[in-house]
Design a protein around this motif. Sequence first.
Motif, PDB file in Angstrom:
ATOM      1  N   LEU A   1      -6.237   0.422   5.395  1.00  0.00           N
ATOM      2  CA  LEU A   1      -5.414   1.383   5.887  1.00  0.00           C
ATOM      3  C   LEU A   1      -6.407   2.781   6.280  1.00  0.00           C
ATOM      4  O   LEU A   1      -6.132   3.225   7.231  1.00  0.00           O
ATOM      5  N   LEU A   2      -7.249   2.927   5.569  1.00  0.00           N
ATOM      6  CA  LEU A   2      -7.953   4.045   5.557  1.00  0.00           C
ATOM      7  C   LEU A   2      -8.884   3.908   7.009  1.00  0.00           C
ATOM      8  O   LEU A   2      -8.931   5.250   7.869  1.00  0.00           O
TER       9      LEU A   2
ATOM     10  N   VAL B   1       0.851  -1.282  -0.139  1.00  0.00           N
ATOM     11  CA  VAL B   1      -0.036   0.101  -0.167  1.00  0.00           C
ATOM     12  C   VAL B   1       0.786   1.409   0.125  1.00  0.00           C
ATOM     13  O   VAL B   1       2.003   1.367   0.921  1.00  0.00           O
ATOM     14  N   ARG B   2       0.477   2.059  -1.069  1.00  0.00           N
ATOM     15  CA  ARG B   2       1.536   3.344  -1.029  1.00  0.00           C
ATOM     16  C   ARG B   2       0.728   4.408  -0.530  1.00  0.00           C
ATOM     17  O   ARG B   2      -0.403   4.974  -0.938  1.00  0.00           O
ATOM     18  N   LEU B   3       1.121   5.069   0.560  1.00  0.00           N
ATOM     19  CA  LEU B   3       0.670   5.996   1.399  1.00  0.00           C
ATOM     20  C   LEU B   3       1.513   7.533   1.324  1.00  0.00           C
ATOM     21  O   LEU B   3       2.678   7.533   1.574  1.00  0.00           O
TER      22      LEU B   3
ATOM     23  N   ALA C   1     -11.251   1.245  -5.047  1.00  0.00           N
ATOM     24  CA  ALA C   1     -10.185   1.092  -3.830  1.00  0.00           C
ATOM     25  C   ALA C   1      -9.880  -0.475  -3.589  1.00  0.00           C
ATOM     26  O   ALA C   1     -10.601  -1.248  -3.278  1.00  0.00           O
TER      27      ALA C   1
ATOM     28  N   VAL D   1      -1.949  10.859  -5.539  1.00  0.00           N
ATOM     29  CA  VAL D   1      -2.982  10.014  -5.372  1.00  0.00           C
ATOM     30  C   VAL D   1      -4.023  10.308  -6.800  1.00  0.00           C
ATOM     31  O   VAL D   1      -4.420   9.287  -7.068  1.00  0.00           O
TER      32      VAL D   1
ATOM     33  N   THR E   1      -6.154  -0.807   0.844  1.00  0.00           N
ATOM     34  CA  THR E   1      -6.275   0.726   1.069  1.00  0.00           C
ATOM     35  C   THR E   1      -7.454   1.104   1.902  1.00  0.00           C
ATOM     36  O   THR E   1      -7.424   1.831   2.826  1.00  0.00           O
TER      37      THR E   1
ATOM     38  N   LEU F   1       3.993  -1.636   3.789  1.00  0.00           N
ATOM     39  CA  LEU F   1       3.544  -0.209   3.698  1.00  0.00           C
ATOM     40  C   LEU F   1       4.550   0.733   3.419  1.00  0.00           C
ATOM     41  O   LEU F   1       5.425   1.053   4.034  1.00  0.00           O
TER      42      LEU F   1
ATOM     43  N   SER G   1      -8.376   9.741  -1.581  1.00  0.00           N
ATOM     44  CA  SER G   1      -8.323   8.438  -2.550  1.00  0.00           C
ATOM     45  C   SER G   1      -8.896   8.932  -3.681  1.00  0.00           C
ATOM     46  O   SER G   1      -9.593   9.902  -3.906  1.00  0.00           O
TER      47      SER G   1
ATOM     48  N   ASP H   1      -1.775   5.188  -3.349  1.00  0.00           N
ATOM     49  CA  ASP H   1      -3.096   4.606  -3.047  1.00  0.00           C
ATOM     50  C   ASP H   1      -4.164   5.611  -1.974  1.00  0.00           C
ATOM     51  O   ASP H   1      -5.280   5.487  -2.289  1.00  0.00           O
ATOM     52  N   LEU H   2      -3.299   6.237  -1.166  1.00  0.00           N
ATOM     53  CA  LEU H   2      -4.013   7.034  -0.111  1.00  0.00           C
ATOM     54  C   LEU H   2      -2.989   8.128  -0.012  1.00  0.00           C
ATOM     55  O   LEU H   2      -1.945   8.131   0.135  1.00  0.00           O
TER      56      LEU H   2
END
Length: 297
Positions: free
Chosen positions: A285-286, A95-97, A278, A138, A282, A124, A272, A144-145
């Motif tokens: 994580l949200l 997951v790309r934040l 999604a 994003v 994702t 992460l 997002s 992703d978020l």
Amino acid sequence: MDTPDRQLRNFLRIAELKSLSRAAEELDQTQSGLSRQLAALEAHLGKPLFVRTGRGVELTEAGRKLHDAIHGSYRAIDQAVDTIRDSHGTTQGTVRLAIVHTVSYYFMADVVAAFVSSHPGVNLSLMGRSSPEVVSLVESGKADLGFVYDTAVATPTLASHPLFEDEMCLVTRESAVGNEADDDGIDLRGRPLRLVGFPPAYALHRMIQSAGLHPDYVAEAETVDAILKLVSTGVGDCILPCRLPDKLLADYGLRKIGIRSPLLRRRIVAISHGERHALPLTGALLECALQVARSLP
């Protein structure tokens, strides 16, 4: 490999974005490579699918027919894949934040701990950026978020989820003497300010300006640590979120002073891509971020 499926999916993305260059960036391809795939598809069909305009590309009559014929089918396929993935869960992946720099000091540790403890097999990937850069990452699908100041979100393609409000304070040296502050904080209006701050593209910089303050910026830096280090030398003060840990400031010999006026407050939101389904990770994580935000004082 330029399979028919890939060519058709790329065709749909170009049609959606109405730009070859933007589609190439979002698909993580070179523009020349994407052009070759499009040319191969057009050669196979024997008809041009796009015409160039001053602002990008538009579908030809043949392009519209192809788009109408395949768009619904591909959407149904993607929804079926997403449904299967959702029903069976996802325990591995990345997951790309993307986050604004400041929240990494007082919010992200709890979010990461909650997420990693329930998804030990997931990687992460964190990217610290300015607010406009978080929005861009994003929007382009490279993150992703995102966690960002709400004032930076001005695009209809993004979905926004409120997290918490950030109130700013003045950060100065422990040894600095000042009697302008009372229990309610300090009034910065009309007060000469020598600040170390973020570059102009950053939301905090624009917030200070929009509040009617016109400080003398003696230095700029792109990270909180660099700003605090400069303030500790005595070249100026800085304005940062009140949620920054006291221990972090103490390590630099600094302290917080509340700001009574003008009110410097901004909301942190999670963003997002509203037009893409999604991934389950994702969403997980949200949900972790929302739970941590609800527990904040």
